[in-house]
Design a protein around this motif. Structure first.
Motif, PDB file in Angstrom:
ATOM      1  N   ARG A   1       0.832  -1.202   0.000  1.00  0.00           N
ATOM      2  CA  ARG A   1       0.000   0.000   0.000  1.00  0.00           C
ATOM      3  C   ARG A   1       0.869   1.256   0.000  1.00  0.00           C
ATOM      4  O   ARG A   1       1.893   1.324   0.666  1.00  0.00           O
ATOM      5  CB  ARG A   1      -0.903   0.021   1.221  1.00  0.00           C
ATOM      6  CG  ARG A   1      -1.822  -1.175   1.255  1.00  0.00           C
ATOM      7  CD  ARG A   1      -3.245  -0.760   1.465  1.00  0.00           C
ATOM      8  NE  ARG A   1      -4.120  -1.926   1.346  1.00  0.00           N
ATOM      9  CZ  ARG A   1      -4.992  -2.080   0.375  1.00  0.00           C
ATOM     10  NH1 ARG A   1      -5.116  -1.168  -0.549  1.00  0.00           N
ATOM     11  NH2 ARG A   1      -5.750  -3.150   0.329  1.00  0.00           N
ATOM     12  N   VAL A   2       0.416   2.253  -0.763  1.00  0.00           N
ATOM     13  CA  VAL A   2       1.143   3.509  -0.899  1.00  0.00           C
ATOM     14  C   VAL A   2       1.036   4.316   0.386  1.00  0.00           C
ATOM     15  O   VAL A   2      -0.045   4.433   0.975  1.00  0.00           O
ATOM     16  CB  VAL A   2       0.589   4.328  -2.085  1.00  0.00           C
ATOM     17  CG1 VAL A   2       1.200   5.722  -2.123  1.00  0.00           C
ATOM     18  CG2 VAL A   2       0.835   3.597  -3.385  1.00  0.00           C
TER      19      VAL A   2
ATOM     20  N   ALA B   1       4.826  -2.874   2.892  1.00  0.00           N
ATOM     21  CA  ALA B   1       4.637  -4.300   2.601  1.00  0.00           C
ATOM     22  C   ALA B   1       4.632  -5.048   3.935  1.00  0.00           C
ATOM     23  O   ALA B   1       5.502  -4.835   4.776  1.00  0.00           O
ATOM     24  CB  ALA B   1       5.756  -4.808   1.703  1.00  0.00           C
ATOM     25  N   ASN B   2       3.632  -5.895   4.124  1.00  0.00           N
ATOM     26  CA  ASN B   2       3.497  -6.622   5.382  1.00  0.00           C
ATOM     27  C   ASN B   2       4.162  -7.993   5.290  1.00  0.00           C
ATOM     28  O   ASN B   2       4.122  -8.642   4.257  1.00  0.00           O
ATOM     29  CB  ASN B   2       2.026  -6.806   5.742  1.00  0.00           C
ATOM     30  CG  ASN B   2       1.344  -5.475   5.989  1.00  0.00           C
ATOM     31  OD1 ASN B   2       1.942  -4.571   6.545  1.00  0.00           O
ATOM     32  ND2 ASN B   2       0.109  -5.357   5.565  1.00  0.00           N
TER      33      ASN B   2
ATOM     34  N   TRP C   1       8.637  -0.579   5.309  1.00  0.00           N
ATOM     35  CA  TRP C   1       8.443   0.546   4.399  1.00  0.00           C
ATOM     36  C   TRP C   1       9.625   0.621   3.431  1.00  0.00           C
ATOM     37  O   TRP C   1      10.777   0.547   3.848  1.00  0.00           O
ATOM     38  CB  TRP C   1       8.347   1.857   5.178  1.00  0.00           C
ATOM     39  CG  TRP C   1       7.039   1.996   5.864  1.00  0.00           C
ATOM     40  CD1 TRP C   1       6.744   1.642   7.152  1.00  0.00           C
ATOM     41  CD2 TRP C   1       5.837   2.505   5.301  1.00  0.00           C
ATOM     42  NE1 TRP C   1       5.431   1.906   7.416  1.00  0.00           N
ATOM     43  CE2 TRP C   1       4.839   2.444   6.302  1.00  0.00           C
ATOM     44  CE3 TRP C   1       5.488   3.017   4.051  1.00  0.00           C
ATOM     45  CZ2 TRP C   1       3.536   2.860   6.088  1.00  0.00           C
ATOM     46  CZ3 TRP C   1       4.186   3.439   3.849  1.00  0.00           C
ATOM     47  CH2 TRP C   1       3.224   3.362   4.854  1.00  0.00           C
ATOM     48  N   ASN C   2       9.312   0.718   2.145  1.00  0.00           N
ATOM     49  CA  ASN C   2      10.328   0.847   1.110  1.00  0.00           C
ATOM     50  C   ASN C   2       9.993   2.058   0.256  1.00  0.00           C
ATOM     51  O   ASN C   2       8.833   2.283  -0.077  1.00  0.00           O
ATOM     52  CB  ASN C   2      10.356  -0.404   0.220  1.00  0.00           C
ATOM     53  CG  ASN C   2      10.739  -1.631   1.004  1.00  0.00           C
ATOM     54  OD1 ASN C   2      11.900  -1.868   1.249  1.00  0.00           O
ATOM     55  ND2 ASN C   2       9.757  -2.402   1.426  1.00  0.00           N
TER      56      ASN C   2
ATOM     57  N   ARG D   1       1.804  -2.512  -7.241  1.00  0.00           N
ATOM     58  CA  ARG D   1       2.893  -3.444  -7.530  1.00  0.00           C
ATOM     59  C   ARG D   1       4.002  -2.636  -8.172  1.00  0.00           C
ATOM     60  O   ARG D   1       3.768  -1.869  -9.104  1.00  0.00           O
ATOM     61  CB  ARG D   1       2.443  -4.537  -8.497  1.00  0.00           C
ATOM     62  CG  ARG D   1       3.554  -5.526  -8.860  1.00  0.00           C
ATOM     63  CD  ARG D   1       3.103  -6.504  -9.924  1.00  0.00           C
ATOM     64  NE  ARG D   1       2.849  -5.854 -11.193  1.00  0.00           N
ATOM     65  CZ  ARG D   1       3.793  -5.539 -12.096  1.00  0.00           C
ATOM     66  NH1 ARG D   1       5.053  -5.804 -11.856  1.00  0.00           N
ATOM     67  NH2 ARG D   1       3.467  -4.975 -13.235  1.00  0.00           N
ATOM     68  N   ALA D   2       5.217  -2.799  -7.669  1.00  0.00           N
ATOM     69  CA  ALA D   2       6.372  -2.102  -8.235  1.00  0.00           C
ATOM     70  C   ALA D   2       7.499  -3.099  -8.436  1.00  0.00           C
ATOM     71  O   ALA D   2       7.747  -3.944  -7.585  1.00  0.00           O
ATOM     72  CB  ALA D   2       6.823  -0.974  -7.318  1.00  0.00           C
TER      73      ALA D   2
END
Length: 111
Positions: A12-13, A29-30, A45-46, A70-71
């Protein structure tokens, strides 16, 4: 032989920071792991960097905080000087970015 260093993030953003030549998007990302027999959730967090003009425009116009995205991209080590000291970083350069479709208001009202 083809060597590569890649990343793939689903999450999530958080924040979207716009600069002159790039956009930086933080993505949560969890992950889950077992500790003392109990499942524990952890959020990582990325921050990805997007240089491509078309992708930057898409993110600016279509992506909001909380969206599921998705990145994918490549890892790049970099360094720069800050206050006379060399700072080393690993940048996540995004090559592919997409957002999951949002549910319509009618879909959530029916559920």
């Amino acid at each position: 032989m083809f060597d590569f260093a890649r990343f793939h993030i689903l999450g999530r953003v958080g924040k979207i920071k716009t600069f002159e030549k790039n956009i930086r998007v933080s993505i949560a990302a969890n992950a889950s792991y077992k500790k003392d027999g109990q499942w524990v959730d952890e959020t990582d967090w990325n921050e990805i960097v997007i240089f491509d003009k078309n992708t930057r425009q898409y993110v600016t116009e279509s992506v909001e905080s909380g969206d599921y995205v998705r990145a994918q991209g490549r890892l790049r080590q970099n360094s720069f000087k800050r206050d006379g000291e060399t700072v080393y970083v690993v940048e996540l350069i995004c090559d592919e970015f997409s957002r999951a479709p949002k549910k319509k208001a009618a879909d959530s009202a029916a559920a």
